[in-house]
Design an enzyme around this catalytic site. Structure first.
Site, PDB file in Angstrom:
ATOM      1  N   LYS A  20       0.850  -1.197   0.000  1.00 18.50           N
ATOM      2  CA  LYS A  20       0.000   0.000   0.000  1.00 18.50           C
ATOM      3  C   LYS A  20       0.887   1.250   0.000  1.00 18.50           C
ATOM      4  CE  LYS A  20      -1.914   2.429   3.337  1.00 18.50           C
ATOM      5  NZ  LYS A  20      -1.808   3.804   2.816  1.00 18.50           N
ATOM      6  N   GLU A  59      10.269   0.353  10.452  1.00 19.53           N
ATOM      7  CA  GLU A  59      11.272   1.424  10.307  1.00 19.53           C
ATOM      8  C   GLU A  59      10.535   2.717  10.599  1.00 19.53           C
ATOM      9  OE1 GLU A  59      13.002   4.399   9.112  1.00 19.53           O
ATOM     10  OE2 GLU A  59      13.061   3.654   7.046  1.00 19.53           O
ATOM     11  N   GLY A  94       3.506   2.755  14.013  1.00 20.34           N
ATOM     12  CA  GLY A  94       4.320   1.563  14.296  1.00 20.34           C
ATOM     13  C   GLY A  94       3.859   0.878  15.574  1.00 20.34           C
ATOM     14  N   GLY A 114       7.116   4.228   8.540  1.00 19.91           N
ATOM     15  CA  GLY A 114       6.223   5.362   8.797  1.00 19.91           C
ATOM     16  C   GLY A 114       6.459   5.896  10.192  1.00 19.91           C
ATOM     17  N   SER A 115       5.421   6.474  10.764  1.00 19.97           N
ATOM     18  CA  SER A 115       5.572   7.148  12.049  1.00 19.97           C
ATOM     19  C   SER A 115       5.652   6.145  13.201  1.00 19.97           C
ATOM     20  CB  SER A 115       4.387   8.083  12.273  1.00 19.97           C
ATOM     21  OG  SER A 115       3.201   7.321  12.331  1.00 19.97           O
ATOM     22  N   THR A 116       6.263   6.583  14.283  1.00 21.12           N
ATOM     23  CA  THR A 116       6.363   5.743  15.473  1.00 21.12           C
ATOM     24  C   THR A 116       4.978   5.445  16.044  1.00 21.12           C
ATOM     25  OG1 THR A 116       8.581   6.512  15.927  1.00 21.12           O
ATOM     26  CG2 THR A 116       7.371   5.642  17.805  1.00 21.12           C
ATOM     27  N   GLU A 156      10.520  14.514  16.563  1.00 21.69           N
ATOM     28  CA  GLU A 156      10.768  14.541  15.120  1.00 21.69           C
ATOM     29  C   GLU A 156       9.911  15.622  14.461  1.00 21.69           C
ATOM     30  OE1 GLU A 156       9.514  11.090  12.796  1.00 21.69           O
ATOM     31  OE2 GLU A 156      11.452  11.153  11.776  1.00 21.69           O
ATOM     32  N   CYS A 210      13.522  10.239   7.551  1.00 23.24           N
ATOM     33  CA  CYS A 210      13.518   9.856   8.973  1.00 23.24           C
ATOM     34  C   CYS A 210      14.931   9.869   9.534  1.00 23.24           C
ATOM     35  CB  CYS A 210      12.857   8.502   9.176  1.00 23.24           C
ATOM     36  SG  CYS A 210      12.803   7.500   7.728  1.00 23.24           S
TER      37      CYS A 210
HETATM   38  P1  ADP Z   1       3.706   9.726   8.148  1.00 22.96           P
HETATM   39  O1  ADP Z   1       3.569  10.533   9.388  1.00 22.96           O
HETATM   40  O2  ADP Z   1       5.083   9.545   7.663  1.00 22.96           O
HETATM   41  O3  ADP Z   1       2.685  10.013   7.112  1.00 22.96           O
HETATM   42  P2  ADP Z   1       2.180   7.440   8.918  1.00 22.96           P
HETATM   43  O4  ADP Z   1       2.681   6.446   9.882  1.00 22.96           O
HETATM   44  O5  ADP Z   1       1.006   8.255   9.273  1.00 22.96           O
HETATM   45  O6  ADP Z   1       3.464   8.283   8.616  1.00 22.96           O
HETATM   46  O7  ADP Z   1       1.898   6.772   7.510  1.00 22.96           O
HETATM   47  C1  ADP Z   1       2.750   5.818   6.930  1.00 22.96           C
HETATM   48  C2  ADP Z   1       1.921   4.802   6.208  1.00 22.96           C
HETATM   49  O8  ADP Z   1       1.122   4.100   7.151  1.00 22.96           O
HETATM   50  C3  ADP Z   1       0.941   5.394   5.201  1.00 22.96           C
HETATM   51  O9  ADP Z   1       0.892   4.539   4.070  1.00 22.96           O
HETATM   52  C4  ADP Z   1      -0.374   5.379   5.958  1.00 22.96           C
HETATM   53  O10 ADP Z   1      -1.504   5.319   5.119  1.00 22.96           O
HETATM   54  C5  ADP Z   1      -0.248   4.094   6.756  1.00 22.96           C
HETATM   55  N1  ADP Z   1      -1.079   4.021   7.963  1.00 22.96           N
HETATM   56  C6  ADP Z   1      -1.617   5.025   8.693  1.00 22.96           C
HETATM   57  N2  ADP Z   1      -2.313   4.545   9.743  1.00 22.96           N
HETATM   58  C7  ADP Z   1      -2.221   3.191   9.686  1.00 22.96           C
HETATM   59  C8  ADP Z   1      -2.707   2.101  10.502  1.00 22.96           C
HETATM   60  N3  ADP Z   1      -3.429   2.317  11.590  1.00 22.96           N
HETATM   61  N4  ADP Z   1      -2.392   0.839  10.134  1.00 22.96           N
HETATM   62  C9  ADP Z   1      -1.634   0.600   9.056  1.00 22.96           C
HETATM   63  N5  ADP Z   1      -1.152   1.571   8.244  1.00 22.96           N
HETATM   64  C10 ADP Z   1      -1.429   2.855   8.553  1.00 22.96           C
END
Ligand code: ADP
Length: 500
Positions: free
Chosen positions: A204, A278, A261, A256-258, A409, A312
């Site tokens: 995705k 990561e 994660g 993506g974000s912590t 961050e 990051c």
């Molecule tokens: P950023 O702050 O870098 O946008 P996110 O962690 O919000 O980071 O997003 C990174 C990815 O994770 C995106 O593809 C987002 O659609 C997806 N994402 C956001 N929320 C969820 C979730 N609850 N479960 C799985 N994937 C998610």
């Protein structure tokens, strides 16, 4: 263009003179949009076909440099995710895991070559959709993405050398979720090791930057990869969550974000899904008094301002030894004045657009917090385009270790500068962070580099350079920066189970 070349040389050799020399500027040198084809609408790439989303919903993806709509992409719901996982499972069981490894490798090599062939188009689309300068997408993102496919294609039939005396088995279906900062590179980073080792994939994209991964889906289609081996879908957080929670997914790879994660970690607890995460970072870039100062200043600029700080591993905390702090800060400010902020498609641009309105608001929030915390702010005096999402390169001095701008961050072109006197002090300060993804050390002494790198808690530490990547080097973090490694042999081991 010879004129531009001359100016580039002048820019590198004498930044102080440039600051006061307003008699000239760069001529525009925009890359042509016409070399890229973007369809008005994209469906989901499932089982080797472009399929309409079950909910028939689409959302727009815009160019953050001017807020114009580029295209619209499908919003995959739970039924679409299920369809994609079923296609991946079918491909895995019926042919991909059984295919001789050298045959699998041929497909991956083919994808690598096609990414190279379409490099110009991919770079333009990356820049249009994400806002990063064309120089970055052309010279870093796209070639490094191709290199990842080449690198892992090479390993496909040599796994017995990667893991001597062990037999490897693929894990099955990998669910992969990527962020918006390196859309094509992250897709390559995740897909290449997965399929080279015999797994199949549901990937995705991030909601604001889906286009290059969808172009990659077109390449995969053209490369004739068997249907279902790679499925690429679009959607927001709920789509990601549906992948994470799908019972027939064997492995989750997330960047993506912590915060997200942590949600994923909770969701897979108690299941037998394998996970690599990561996550965020707050890299310490450390300049000692014996460092080559000009080189270090350029490294700091590269580490935080190029790419708008949208990495990051960005060097967002700068620790400078007290004796050279004044000199470093003066040189940094001079260099900031010469950075070109503007049209991301222009080949001279150093800093492009911020990826989205919400990211810009986050950055602005932290700039406000920095001021309230009593730090001193300096921003370059460049003018910004009126439309789109923009932020001047900014730095803060007089920052305390406990300040939020030194701990959290920001993910933007905002640098927090702190000073230190001794090695022990800077190690303690650098390690005093919830994150541990990357760091940089600038010094003339090899022994100091070894001493620092041994004691610092960061997954990647660059010495006298910054933000250098290679498919053969593992990347990943400690603490809240996640776990597991991508890249290199470590990246292979995340997609196989080892048998005796
Ligand atoms: P950023 O702050 O870098 O946008 P996110 O962690 O919000 O980071 O997003 C990174 C990815 O994770 C995106 O593809 C987002 O659609 C997806 N994402 C956001 N929320 C969820 C979730 N609850 N479960 C799985 N994937 C998610």
């Amino acid at each position: 263009m010879p004129v531009t070349k001359k100016k580039t040389a002048a820019k590198k050799s004498n930044t102080i003179k440039l600051k006061f020399d307003t008699s000239w500027s760069y001529d525009p040198a925009p890359e042509s949009k016409s070399a890229a084809t973007i369809k008005p609408r994209y469906d989901l790439f499932i089982n080797g076909e472009w399929q309409k989303p079950a909910g028939n919903k689409y959302f727009a993806t815009i160019n953050p440099a001017n807020e114009e709509k580029l295209s619209e992409v499908a919003e995959a719901n739970t039924a679409d995710v299920d369809k994609a996982v079923r296609a991946a499972r079918n491909a895995y069981e019926k042919y991909w895991k059984k295919m001789p490894a050298k045959e699998r490798a041929k497909y991956v090599f083919r994808i690598a070559r096609m990414v190279q062939e379409k490099a110009r188009e991919l770079a333009i689309i990356e820049t249009l959709d994400g806002g990063k300068p064309i120089r970055e997408s052309r010279d870093f993102d796209v070639p490094t993405a191709a290199n990842h496919f080449f690198y892992y294609a090479g390993w496909a039939d040599k796994l017995e050398y990667a893991f001597p005396n062990r037999r490897t088995e693929p894990l099955g279906v990998a669910g992969q979720i990527i962020p918006w900062n390196f859309p094509l590179l992250m897709a390559a980073w995740k897909i290449a090791p997965a399929i080279s080792t015999g797994n199949t994939v549901v990937l995705k994209t991030a909601e604001t930057t889906p286009l290059t991964a969808l172009k990659l889906a077109e390449i995969i289609e053209e490369a004739d990869l068997p249907p279902g081996v790679v499925n690429i879908i679009t959607g927001a957080g709920e789509t990601g969550a549906a992948i994470v929670n799908h019972p027939d997914v064997n492995k989750i790879a997330f960047t993506g974000s912590t915060d997200v994660g942590k949600i994923i970690q909770r969701a897979v607890a108690g299941t037998d899904k394998k996970v690599t995460l990561e996550l965020g970072g707050k890299a310490a870039n450390i300049i000692f008094e014996d460092a080559p100062i000009d080189q270090a200043v350029e490294g700091v600029i590269n580490g935080i301002y190029f790419n708008q700080g949208h990495v990051c591993c960005a060097g967002s905390r700068l620790y400078v030894q007290e004796s050279v702090a004044k000199q470093v800060i003066r040189k940094l400010k001079d260099r900031m004045e010469s950075l070109i902020v503007g049209d991301p498609l222009d080949k001279n641009t150093d800093i492009g657009a911020i990826n989205s309105r919400s990211q810009l608001e986050t950055i602005q929030k932290y700039v406000k917090i920095g001021k309230q915390e009593g730090a001193e702010m300096y921003e370059s005096s460049c003018s910004l385009p009126r439309k789109g999402f923009w932020c001047r390169p900014t730095l803060f001095t007089n920052v305390a270790q406990s300040n939020r701008i030194a701990q959290e961050e920001i993910f933007g072109p905002v640098l927090s500068i702190l000073t230190f006197r001794t090695d022990d002090e800077v190690i303690e300060k650098a390690n005093n962070s919830p994150y541990g993804l990357s760091a940089g050390v600038w010094t003339d002494k090899g022994s100091k580099i070894f001493n620092m790198t041994k004691r610092m808690r960061a997954g990647v530490i660059w010495a006298n350079t910054f933000n250098k990547f290679d498919p053969s080097s593992p990347f990943g973090g400690y603490k809240e920066s996640g776990f597991g490694r991508e890249g290199g042999l470590h990246g292979l081991s995340a997609y196989v189970s080892l048998k005796v």
